[in-house]
Design a protein around this motif. Sequence first.
Motif, PDB file in Angstrom:
ATOM      1  N   GLY A 180       0.772  -1.230   0.000  1.00 55.42           N
ATOM      2  CA  GLY A 180       0.000   0.000   0.000  1.00 55.42           C
ATOM      3  C   GLY A 180       0.804   1.282   0.000  1.00 55.42           C
ATOM      4  O   GLY A 180       0.244   2.375  -0.148  1.00 55.42           O
ATOM      5  N   GLY A 181       2.104   1.190   0.199  1.00 52.92           N
ATOM      6  CA  GLY A 181       2.920   2.395   0.266  1.00 52.92           C
ATOM      7  C   GLY A 181       4.264   2.102   0.902  1.00 52.92           C
ATOM      8  O   GLY A 181       4.810   1.006   0.742  1.00 52.92           O
ATOM      9  N   GLU A 226       6.896   3.177   4.485  1.00 52.51           N
ATOM     10  CA  GLU A 226       7.327   3.955   5.639  1.00 52.51           C
ATOM     11  C   GLU A 226       8.758   4.427   5.396  1.00 52.51           C
ATOM     12  O   GLU A 226       9.595   3.661   4.923  1.00 52.51           O
ATOM     13  N   THR A 277       5.123   8.452   6.047  1.00 49.04           N
ATOM     14  CA  THR A 277       4.565   7.474   5.125  1.00 49.04           C
ATOM     15  C   THR A 277       4.310   8.128   3.771  1.00 49.04           C
ATOM     16  O   THR A 277       3.946   9.311   3.701  1.00 49.04           O
ATOM     17  N   VAL A 278       4.513   7.367   2.712  1.00 49.21           N
ATOM     18  CA  VAL A 278       4.257   7.853   1.358  1.00 49.21           C
ATOM     19  C   VAL A 278       3.523   6.754   0.592  1.00 49.21           C
ATOM     20  O   VAL A 278       3.526   5.588   0.979  1.00 49.21           O
ATOM     21  N   SER A 279       2.917   7.147  -0.510  1.00 54.24           N
ATOM     22  CA  SER A 279       2.185   6.221  -1.359  1.00 54.24           C
ATOM     23  C   SER A 279       3.031   5.861  -2.575  1.00 54.24           C
ATOM     24  O   SER A 279       3.924   6.611  -2.976  1.00 54.24           O
ATOM     25  N   HIS A 280       2.742   4.704  -3.170  1.00 52.64           N
ATOM     26  CA  HIS A 280       3.391   4.348  -4.426  1.00 52.64           C
ATOM     27  C   HIS A 280       2.774   5.104  -5.603  1.00 52.64           C
ATOM     28  O   HIS A 280       3.367   5.165  -6.680  1.00 52.64           O
ATOM     29  N   ASP A 281       1.603   5.649  -5.386  1.00 50.42           N
ATOM     30  CA  ASP A 281       0.893   6.330  -6.469  1.00 50.42           C
ATOM     31  C   ASP A 281       1.248   7.811  -6.521  1.00 50.42           C
ATOM     32  O   ASP A 281       1.586   8.421  -5.509  1.00 50.42           O
ATOM     33  N   GLN A 339       4.448  14.644  -7.237  1.00 52.73           N
ATOM     34  CA  GLN A 339       4.850  15.131  -5.922  1.00 52.73           C
ATOM     35  C   GLN A 339       6.061  16.052  -6.035  1.00 52.73           C
ATOM     36  O   GLN A 339       6.996  15.779  -6.793  1.00 52.73           O
ATOM     37  N   ASP A 354       1.764  12.612   5.048  1.00 52.99           N
ATOM     38  CA  ASP A 354       2.042  12.832   3.636  1.00 52.99           C
ATOM     39  C   ASP A 354       0.815  13.382   2.921  1.00 52.99           C
ATOM     40  O   ASP A 354       0.567  13.087   1.771  1.00 52.99           O
ATOM     41  N   GLU A 355       0.036  14.202   3.611  1.00 60.48           N
ATOM     42  CA  GLU A 355      -1.214  14.676   3.039  1.00 60.48           C
ATOM     43  C   GLU A 355      -1.025  15.902   2.159  1.00 60.48           C
ATOM     44  O   GLU A 355      -1.950  16.296   1.450  1.00 60.48           O
ATOM     45  N   HIS A 370       0.458  17.509  -0.992  1.00 53.77           N
ATOM     46  CA  HIS A 370       1.082  17.199  -2.264  1.00 53.77           C
ATOM     47  C   HIS A 370       1.270  18.482  -3.048  1.00 53.77           C
ATOM     48  O   HIS A 370       0.390  19.334  -3.112  1.00 53.77           O
TER      49      HIS A 370
END
Length: 340
Positions: free
Chosen positions: A205-206, A208, A231-235, A240, A285-286, A288
Motif C-alpha cells: 500500500g505504500g 514507511e 509514510t508515502v504512497s506508491h501512487d 509530488q 504525507d497529506e 502534495h
Amino acid sequence: MVFKRLLGSLGVGGPTVDTVLTPGAAHPGSTLSGQVHLKGGSADFDIEHITLELVARVEAEHEEGESEGVVAFERFTVGGGFRLAEGAQHSIPFSVMLPWETPITELYGQGLGIVLGVRTELSVAGAKDKGDLDQLAVGPLPAQEAILEALGQLGFGFKSADLEYGRIGGTGQQLPFYQEIELTPAPQYAHQVNEIELTFLAHPGGMEVVLEADKRGGLFSEGHDALTRFTVSHDGVEHQDWITLVDGWIRQLVEHRASYGSHSAYAHADPYSGSHGGHYGHGDDEHHHEGHRSGPGMGTAIAAGAAGLAVGVVGGMVAAEVVDEVGDFFEGDEEDEDED
C-alpha cells in the motif's frame, strides 16, 4: 555471475545445477525471473525439489560488539518431482515475487555496497545441496528513487549502506533486518547534524520512511540521536514536489526536541535476546505539491564517490568475490569448493 558445482553429497557423477537470472535489476515487490538449468550425471536421478533461497549479508550488534553473517529471508520451491535421465539436460523457468522490503543494491547502476544472493538448493535422493549462487541486483522503487534524488538535490551525499539485524519498533517491518543508508549532511545542516540515516520499509500500500539524525552537541549539551517516521504512497510519484516534501522531513527531524537522551531511538536488537524497541515522531504525507526534479541529484553523488565509498567489508571486492564470500558465510563449510 554463476557458480556451478557438483552435488557434493552425491560425489562425482551427480547432476549439476546452473541458475541464470533474467538480466537487469529487479525491484522490491516485483517479479524475479530466470531459469534453472540441470544437467544429468552418470546415472538417472530423482529430483525431489528445486528451491530458490534469497540471502543477504547482514550486520548484527550484540554485547560483544558487531558481527556479520548471512540471513536467508525468503524461499521459493520452483520445481521437482521428476527423474533426470543420465546426461540429460532440463531447464525450468521460474517467476517469483520479491518481498516488498527487499533491500536496494544499486541506484542509477552504481552499487551501494549491499550484498544479496539467490541460492539454488537441489534435493536429490534424500540429499540436499545448495549448488548454485547468483548475485541479485535490486533497483529502487519510484518513490525510493525520488526521495534519494531529492536528498541529493538538497545537498546530502551518499556515505554508505548496510543491512542491520533487528527490527525497528513501531513500524510494520516484516523482514528480520532493515537497510540503513547513511548520508552526509547538506551544508545548511552540517552545523547541527553529523549524519542522516535513512530506512525504507515498503509494503503493497505504500512505504514507511524512517529518518534518524546523529545530532551534534552544543557548547553545554551532549549530542544525541533524533528519529522521525513518515509514510508515502506508491501512487502519484511523478506529481509530488519531493524536494519540498523531503526538506520538510529533514527540518522536522533536525528541529525535533523530544527528550531521547543520548541513546539511539533505533531498535538495534540483539539477535540473541529478541528484544526490540524504539520511539517515533510521526509525519504525514497529506500535502502534495506540483513540481519537478532537475540536476544531478544523489545518482551523481554516488557515482562521483564510488571509488572511495565506505562500504565496509565489500569495498574493493569484485562481484565474484563478494558472492563467493556470501556463500562461505551461508554454507559455514570452507571445505566445499565452487567451480567456475
